[in-house]
Write a protein that holds these residues in place. Sequence first.
Motif, PDB file in Angstrom:
ATOM      1  N   GLY A  59       0.798  -1.218   0.000  1.00 26.08           N
ATOM      2  CA  GLY A  59       0.000   0.000   0.000  1.00 26.08           C
ATOM      3  C   GLY A  59       0.829   1.264   0.000  1.00 26.08           C
ATOM      4  N   GLU A  60       1.961   1.273   0.732  1.00 22.97           N
ATOM      5  CA  GLU A  60       2.730   2.496   0.905  1.00 22.97           C
ATOM      6  C   GLU A  60       3.291   3.029  -0.404  1.00 22.97           C
ATOM      7  OE1 GLU A  60       5.687   1.580   3.786  1.00 22.97           O
ATOM      8  OE2 GLU A  60       4.396   1.986   5.507  1.00 22.97           O
TER       9      GLU A  60
ATOM     10  N   GLY B 266       2.604   2.094  -3.553  1.00 25.26           N
ATOM     11  CA  GLY B 266       1.591   2.285  -4.586  1.00 25.26           C
ATOM     12  C   GLY B 266       0.870   3.603  -4.443  1.00 25.26           C
ATOM     13  N   ALA B 267       0.669   4.069  -3.195  1.00 26.25           N
ATOM     14  CA  ALA B 267      -0.052   5.323  -2.959  1.00 26.25           C
ATOM     15  C   ALA B 267       0.718   6.506  -3.533  1.00 26.25           C
ATOM     16  CB  ALA B 267      -0.292   5.506  -1.460  1.00 26.25           C
TER      17      ALA B 267
ATOM     18  N   LEU C  11      -5.211   6.950   3.998  1.00 25.51           N
ATOM     19  CA  LEU C  11      -5.482   6.456   2.644  1.00 25.51           C
ATOM     20  C   LEU C  11      -6.977   6.420   2.352  1.00 25.51           C
ATOM     21  CD1 LEU C  11      -2.815   3.600   2.422  1.00 25.51           C
ATOM     22  CD2 LEU C  11      -2.868   5.705   1.076  1.00 25.51           C
TER      23      LEU C  11
ATOM     24  N   SER D 172       6.419  -3.977  -2.352  1.00 28.92           N
ATOM     25  CA  SER D 172       6.312  -2.720  -3.092  1.00 28.92           C
ATOM     26  C   SER D 172       6.185  -2.969  -4.590  1.00 28.92           C
ATOM     27  CB  SER D 172       7.530  -1.839  -2.813  1.00 28.92           C
ATOM     28  OG  SER D 172       8.719  -2.423  -3.308  1.00 28.92           O
TER      29      SER D 172
ATOM     30  N   GLY E 154       2.757  -4.296  -5.085  1.00 28.69           N
ATOM     31  CA  GLY E 154       1.792  -3.248  -4.777  1.00 28.69           C
ATOM     32  C   GLY E 154       1.631  -2.279  -5.922  1.00 28.69           C
TER      33      GLY E 154
ATOM     34  N   ILE F 170      -1.912  -2.045  -7.688  1.00 24.30           N
ATOM     35  CA  ILE F 170      -2.591  -0.749  -7.624  1.00 24.30           C
ATOM     36  C   ILE F 170      -2.575  -0.069  -8.988  1.00 24.30           C
ATOM     37  CG2 ILE F 170      -2.464   1.555  -6.591  1.00 24.30           C
ATOM     38  CD1 ILE F 170      -1.547   0.241  -4.023  1.00 24.30           C
TER      39      ILE F 170
ATOM     40  N   ALA G  57      -6.370   4.459  -4.267  1.00 22.39           N
ATOM     41  CA  ALA G  57      -6.074   4.840  -2.885  1.00 22.39           C
ATOM     42  C   ALA G  57      -6.863   3.973  -1.906  1.00 22.39           C
ATOM     43  CB  ALA G  57      -6.400   6.319  -2.670  1.00 22.39           C
TER      44      ALA G  57
ATOM     45  N   THR H  15      -7.811   0.911  -2.451  1.00 20.54           N
ATOM     46  CA  THR H  15      -7.155  -0.405  -2.459  1.00 20.54           C
ATOM     47  C   THR H  15      -5.910  -0.405  -1.587  1.00 20.54           C
ATOM     48  OG1 THR H  15      -7.954  -0.780  -4.719  1.00 20.54           O
ATOM     49  CG2 THR H  15      -6.152  -2.181  -3.937  1.00 20.54           C
ATOM     50  N   ALA H  16      -5.108   0.664  -1.680  1.00 22.73           N
ATOM     51  CA  ALA H  16      -3.928   0.781  -0.832  1.00 22.73           C
ATOM     52  C   ALA H  16      -4.319   0.809   0.644  1.00 22.73           C
ATOM     53  CB  ALA H  16      -3.139   2.041  -1.196  1.00 22.73           C
TER      54      ALA H  16
ATOM     55  N   PHE I 134      -4.929  -2.723   1.897  1.00 23.44           N
ATOM     56  CA  PHE I 134      -3.672  -3.428   2.179  1.00 23.44           C
ATOM     57  C   PHE I 134      -3.118  -3.026   3.544  1.00 23.44           C
ATOM     58  CE2 PHE I 134      -2.897  -3.790  -2.634  1.00 23.44           C
ATOM     59  CZ  PHE I 134      -3.426  -5.064  -2.654  1.00 23.44           C
TER      60      PHE I 134
END
Length: 644
Positions: free
Chosen positions: A325-326, A328-329, A390, A452, A455, A459, A533, A535-536, A539
């Motif tokens: 999530g981190e 990808g955001a 998020l 990552s 992700g 994403i 966002a 989706t992240a 996660f």
Amino acid sequence: MSEKLQGRESGQNWEGSAGQAAQAESGKIQPKQLLILLVLSLSLAIIVIDATIVIVALPQIQRDFNITLKDLEWITSLYALIFGSFLLSWGKLSDEYGRKLIFMAGISTFIVGSIIDGFSLNLSQMLVGRVIQGFGAAMASPSTLSILTTTFTGKSRNVAFGIWGATAGAAAVLGPVLGGYFTTYISWRWAFFINIPIGIAALAGAAFVIKETRFKDPKYTTDYAGLVLITAGLASVLFGLIEAQTYGWVFPSQEFSVDGFSWPTSYPISLPLLSIIVGIILLAIFTLYEIRRARKGRVPLFDFSLLKYKGFRYGLFTVTIVAMGEFGAVFIISIFLQTVKGLSAIDAGLTFLPMAISVFIFAPIAGILATRFGPKWIITTGMVLEATALFSMSQIVSISNPVYYLYPILVIYGAGVGLAISQVTSTVLMSIPWQKAGVGSGANNTVRQIGSAFGIAVIGAMLVAQISTVGQAELAASTVNFGQMGIATLKAAFNSGLSGGIDPSLIASFGTNWLAARGIIFDALTQGTRWAAFTAGIFVSMGALSSLLIPDPRPKQQNKAAPKVMVEESQAVGKTLGAIVIGQFLAILGLSAALSSEYQSNPFMQQWFSSYAWPLGYLLGNYLGSMMIGIIGTILILWRLVIR
């Protein structure tokens, strides 16, 4: 000879002294340890920055190389894939042949890859450089953590990991700022060239201050089969996740062809789906092979026996999910800011400054809080803050809402990253024997990089899918006559994810219908960003739940503690916290001055602040805000250090 004795004879300089152990328990860091921490932080900075510095530069790279969103995902994900795949092997080799040796070799390799990327003329050359960079990072990164783990012990380790976490977190979010600056004012190529002087400085420092440490294992032999299986398995799954956006998730939607090999649309399943299935099978074979190798008494590439430690097991699971999530955001927000909001690369990078400052502040504080309350609850709190930010971002992002609506959300998000990023790493490594520091740090970084990479792929796929779905639906419902060519152009733009921004040729092709076409494009990209966002956030929420399973590694408190020892510990922690506060103050002062300097020369920023946040614009003008920060901060620090 015992393993511990072997470790001492091969250079474990910080483990053997009772006096040093007492200093470690008091939380006090020695001057030489600080120098080592500085060198390791510099090296970590360029490794972490390289994962995010190119994100803001991607639209310009896309225009220069004429590539699509899928290709941009490869630029970011391939580095993480190679990084993650080889970490396990180099983590063990650094323990075996010397952590300093492998560390310096890795930084040197990383510099070579940066040079290739900086001079690349097409996508193929850039990907070659990214592979070399990933390989160098895989060599240096586990050595960084294992040196840190064997240099610091007890409470001083929490403080060291807090500073290390501040460096990692701040580097990750300062990457887009640096990338935006280079892309706007110099060239995106300097996003890679900047690694050269920093890397050389780290090499020089390592040569003088880091002493060689190793742990010789007579049973160890390089696990080539395991390395091939995990690399091929991860690459196969990642290929399927990224290429499915073009060639179909289940059934072939487009013929795949490269160097004489083709996968026509007449086949029953798509090549990406087959690739994912094959990758999962290879990873399952890797797991069985490693377990069997360990049972035969041979050292495995990944020691699955370490999973018996709860902190290690649940910590790795948490790191993997949250990393998805981190990173990808940041990837999706950067694209949204430069496309829908029309920000330049530097302005998009500056948008992440509140997040960078927040990470820089909260990561060192996390080490202090973990000493008192235990890292488990600090980790969970940080991830809850990340998830909240998020989910809020998925609701705030819109065409009409101004960019500054994102600022408080990014502050909360940065606080969550700062609290969680260092302590989850510390928890993973503190839960296993110190002799396994290289393997443990390699496993930790492996799952972070793999998370990552996947992700960004997942994403990114969500972003493209939503853009295509919303765009096609609005195009079908539109009453504007775009013509056959206009409709085909819009469909192609939707399928590419609109990663290249609004090209002048695209505007010219629609003529008087451009405003209507732009409305559809912007709405599709906005909806895609919101869902990505969200989706992240899912996660990270899963990571917050899994963090509850992590045991609290705090040592049990003694019923009777000597008052003198407690006072000494309090004074040591107070001095460390004071040094951190001063460092943060200087960093914030420097950032505010840099922001004011940018404001003086950037008409866009002046116009934006005048329209939406004139009080802040007033503070940025003539460095008024910087002077106020300097005066007030100096008074507070003097009050704390002198009066109190």
